[in-house]
Design a protein around this motif. Sequence first.
Motif, PDB file in Angstrom:
ATOM      1  N   THR A   1      10.356 -12.375  -0.635  1.00 15.91           N
ATOM      2  CA  THR A   1      10.232 -11.549   0.570  1.00 15.91           C
ATOM      3  C   THR A   1      10.182 -10.072   0.202  1.00 15.91           C
ATOM      4  O   THR A   1      11.021  -9.568  -0.549  1.00 15.91           O
ATOM      5  N   THR A   2       9.193  -9.380   0.744  1.00 16.31           N
ATOM      6  CA  THR A   2       8.922  -7.983   0.407  1.00 16.31           C
ATOM      7  C   THR A   2       8.967  -7.134   1.668  1.00 16.31           C
ATOM      8  O   THR A   2       8.204  -7.354   2.607  1.00 16.31           O
ATOM      9  N   LEU A   3       9.862  -6.167   1.691  1.00 18.38           N
ATOM     10  CA  LEU A   3      10.004  -5.274   2.830  1.00 18.38           C
ATOM     11  C   LEU A   3       8.943  -4.175   2.776  1.00 18.38           C
ATOM     12  O   LEU A   3       8.736  -3.553   1.738  1.00 18.38           O
ATOM     13  N   PHE A   4       8.298  -3.934   3.912  1.00 19.03           N
ATOM     14  CA  PHE A   4       7.316  -2.861   4.030  1.00 19.03           C
ATOM     15  C   PHE A   4       7.608  -2.103   5.314  1.00 19.03           C
ATOM     16  O   PHE A   4       7.456  -2.638   6.406  1.00 19.03           O
ATOM     17  N   GLN A   5       8.063  -0.860   5.171  1.00 18.84           N
ATOM     18  CA  GLN A   5       8.415  -0.044   6.323  1.00 18.84           C
ATOM     19  C   GLN A   5       7.210   0.793   6.726  1.00 18.84           C
ATOM     20  O   GLN A   5       6.737   1.631   5.972  1.00 18.84           O
TER      21      GLN A   5
ATOM     22  N   LYS B   1       6.617  -4.607  -4.831  1.00 16.46           N
ATOM     23  CA  LYS B   1       6.643  -3.693  -3.692  1.00 16.46           C
ATOM     24  C   LYS B   1       5.250  -3.205  -3.322  1.00 16.46           C
ATOM     25  O   LYS B   1       4.390  -3.013  -4.187  1.00 16.46           O
ATOM     26  N   VAL B   2       5.044  -2.985  -2.032  1.00 12.38           N
ATOM     27  CA  VAL B   2       3.836  -2.310  -1.569  1.00 12.38           C
ATOM     28  C   VAL B   2       3.908  -0.855  -2.030  1.00 12.38           C
ATOM     29  O   VAL B   2       4.952  -0.209  -1.940  1.00 12.38           O
ATOM     30  N   PHE B   3       2.810  -0.332  -2.557  1.00 14.78           N
ATOM     31  CA  PHE B   3       2.800   1.052  -3.020  1.00 14.78           C
ATOM     32  C   PHE B   3       1.548   1.768  -2.515  1.00 14.78           C
ATOM     33  O   PHE B   3       0.558   1.147  -2.103  1.00 14.78           O
TER      34      PHE B   3
ATOM     35  N   LYS C   1      -4.259   6.261  -3.707  1.00  8.20           N
ATOM     36  CA  LYS C   1      -5.462   6.929  -3.199  1.00  8.20           C
ATOM     37  C   LYS C   1      -5.584   6.777  -1.685  1.00  8.20           C
ATOM     38  O   LYS C   1      -6.652   6.468  -1.143  1.00  8.20           O
ATOM     39  N   GLY C   2      -4.484   6.996  -0.994  1.00  9.28           N
ATOM     40  CA  GLY C   2      -4.495   6.993   0.461  1.00  9.28           C
ATOM     41  C   GLY C   2      -4.408   5.621   1.101  1.00  9.28           C
ATOM     42  O   GLY C   2      -4.470   5.513   2.327  1.00  9.28           O
ATOM     43  N   ASN C   3      -4.262   4.575   0.296  1.00  9.43           N
ATOM     44  CA  ASN C   3      -4.160   3.212   0.825  1.00  9.43           C
ATOM     45  C   ASN C   3      -2.829   2.580   0.416  1.00  9.43           C
ATOM     46  O   ASN C   3      -2.232   2.959  -0.594  1.00  9.43           O
ATOM     47  N   PHE C   4      -2.396   1.604   1.201  1.00  2.91           N
ATOM     48  CA  PHE C   4      -1.233   0.815   0.840  1.00  2.91           C
ATOM     49  C   PHE C   4      -1.710  -0.452   0.127  1.00  2.91           C
ATOM     50  O   PHE C   4      -2.569  -1.166   0.634  1.00  2.91           O
ATOM     51  N   ILE C   5      -1.124  -0.705  -1.049  1.00  4.81           N
ATOM     52  CA  ILE C   5      -1.541  -1.825  -1.880  1.00  4.81           C
ATOM     53  C   ILE C   5      -0.400  -2.840  -1.990  1.00  4.81           C
ATOM     54  O   ILE C   5       0.724  -2.486  -2.346  1.00  4.81           O
ATOM     55  N   ARG C   6      -0.717  -4.086  -1.692  1.00  5.47           N
ATOM     56  CA  ARG C   6       0.270  -5.171  -1.825  1.00  5.47           C
ATOM     57  C   ARG C   6      -0.064  -6.011  -3.047  1.00  5.47           C
ATOM     58  O   ARG C   6      -1.091  -6.679  -3.087  1.00  5.47           O
ATOM     59  N   PRO C   7       0.785  -6.000  -4.068  1.00  8.07           N
ATOM     60  CA  PRO C   7       0.574  -6.916  -5.198  1.00  8.07           C
ATOM     61  C   PRO C   7       0.865  -8.351  -4.762  1.00  8.07           C
ATOM     62  O   PRO C   7       1.802  -8.603  -3.999  1.00  8.07           O
ATOM     63  N   SER C   8       0.067  -9.291  -5.241  1.00  4.54           N
ATOM     64  CA  SER C   8       0.318 -10.699  -4.941  1.00  4.54           C
ATOM     65  C   SER C   8       0.025 -11.542  -6.170  1.00  4.54           C
ATOM     66  O   SER C   8      -0.683 -11.129  -7.087  1.00  4.54           O
TER      67      SER C   8
ATOM     68  N   TYR D   1       4.512  -7.119 -10.430  1.00  7.43           N
ATOM     69  CA  TYR D   1       4.117  -5.754 -10.796  1.00  7.43           C
ATOM     70  C   TYR D   1       4.859  -4.778  -9.894  1.00  7.43           C
ATOM     71  O   TYR D   1       4.894  -4.945  -8.667  1.00  7.43           O
ATOM     72  N   ASN D   2       5.469  -3.773 -10.511  1.00  6.85           N
ATOM     73  CA  ASN D   2       6.084  -2.694  -9.747  1.00  6.85           C
ATOM     74  C   ASN D   2       5.871  -1.371 -10.453  1.00  6.85           C
ATOM     75  O   ASN D   2       5.682  -1.324 -11.675  1.00  6.85           O
ATOM     76  N   ARG D   3       5.901  -0.301  -9.690  1.00  8.51           N
ATOM     77  CA  ARG D   3       5.704   1.022 -10.244  1.00  8.51           C
ATOM     78  C   ARG D   3       6.618   2.008  -9.517  1.00  8.51           C
ATOM     79  O   ARG D   3       6.986   1.824  -8.353  1.00  8.51           O
ATOM     80  N   LEU D   4       7.003   3.063 -10.226  1.00  9.24           N
ATOM     81  CA  LEU D   4       7.808   4.137  -9.655  1.00  9.24           C
ATOM     82  C   LEU D   4       7.491   5.406 -10.427  1.00  9.24           C
ATOM     83  O   LEU D   4       7.732   5.479 -11.638  1.00  9.24           O
ATOM     84  N   ASP D   5       6.908   6.380  -9.725  1.00  9.16           N
ATOM     85  CA  ASP D   5       6.449   7.610 -10.374  1.00  9.16           C
ATOM     86  C   ASP D   5       5.487   7.248 -11.511  1.00  9.16           C
ATOM     87  O   ASP D   5       4.480   6.609 -11.263  1.00  9.16           O
ATOM     88  N   ASN D   6       5.814   7.609 -12.746  1.00  4.54           N
ATOM     89  CA  ASN D   6       4.895   7.349 -13.854  1.00  4.54           C
ATOM     90  C   ASN D   6       5.232   6.074 -14.633  1.00  4.54           C
ATOM     91  O   ASN D   6       4.687   5.835 -15.716  1.00  4.54           O
ATOM     92  N   ILE D   7       6.111   5.236 -14.084  1.00  2.46           N
ATOM     93  CA  ILE D   7       6.561   4.030 -14.788  1.00  2.46           C
ATOM     94  C   ILE D   7       5.970   2.786 -14.131  1.00  2.46           C
ATOM     95  O   ILE D   7       5.933   2.677 -12.908  1.00  2.46           O
TER      96      ILE D   7
END
Length: 297
Positions: A143-147, A199-201, A204-211, A262-268
């Motif tokens: 389960t992935t929360l997306f606010q 996580k959704v991230f 380029k102006g879009n929300f991306i959901r990894p699956s 897959y997850n990302r945070l800043d440059n990681i």
Amino acid sequence: MLRIKVPEWCCAIRFNDSDETSLLNNSENKFYVLKDSYRYWTADPFLFKKDGKCYLFFEMFDRLKRKGLLGYREISNKGVGKLNVIYECDCHLSYPYIYEKNGNVYIIPESSDSRTLFRLKCVKFPDVWEKETVLANDRLVDTTLFQFDDVDYYLSERVCQDYVFDRFDLFYTDESGQFLECKNNPIKVDANTSRCAGKVFSYKGNFIRPSQNCGKFYGEKLNFNKIVEISKESYKEECIKTVSVNDINLNCKKNFIGIHTYNRLDNIEVIDLKIPNSFNLLNIVGAVAKRLFRKQR
């Protein structure tokens, strides 16, 4: 039949020069495979920063107990810390979706074996957590929360049959905090793109959901899906890229056969990798002990 060698997982990380670098733009920077411990292997990595430090939270699979626990380790571009267990219960736990809201830090783990979806609240970061509330009495995975637009959406998958991961289901909470279901569930049925993988991230102006792409087997590939529409009644997305293990530049030449987070945070960026036919004596000891315990019951 007792299997001597079984598939396992590990995590890999890379520190980019810019937070614009990602798997989406074909960066060739190397991911560094993180070493697991003798007792635990790791999967489902999530990144979190607090008080100037960066942490990697993940499933820690206990080879001896034959189930997943939740754990973390500190990370930096200078090295990684030791594995630490933070939460264990009777059922298997994985996919520690971690987030901060109103000054509190929470984790929503994958706990479908208990047929409940619950949330943990951090009492003392990063080591002490307690079960705060049960969100749903349902068998939901990853389960992935997306606010979005002041609504907490929960992107998930209801398990209707074991080992069939082809549903995509949408839930949300109303103003009172009640956990509600989209009337059009399942939003879609597709083993290639449904199950969440991080996580959704924003990109380029879009929300991306990894699956996860589970079309051929569990954890075969990753997808990146652009969210086109989301509301309490509907959801639409477009798959814009699929990534396999062969597309990942690693610092080693080990044989990996799958990728499913897959997850990302800043440059990681962090991923997990499936290791085929791995041997560890604790797997055998744990499997035998589990069989003996079942016979005694």
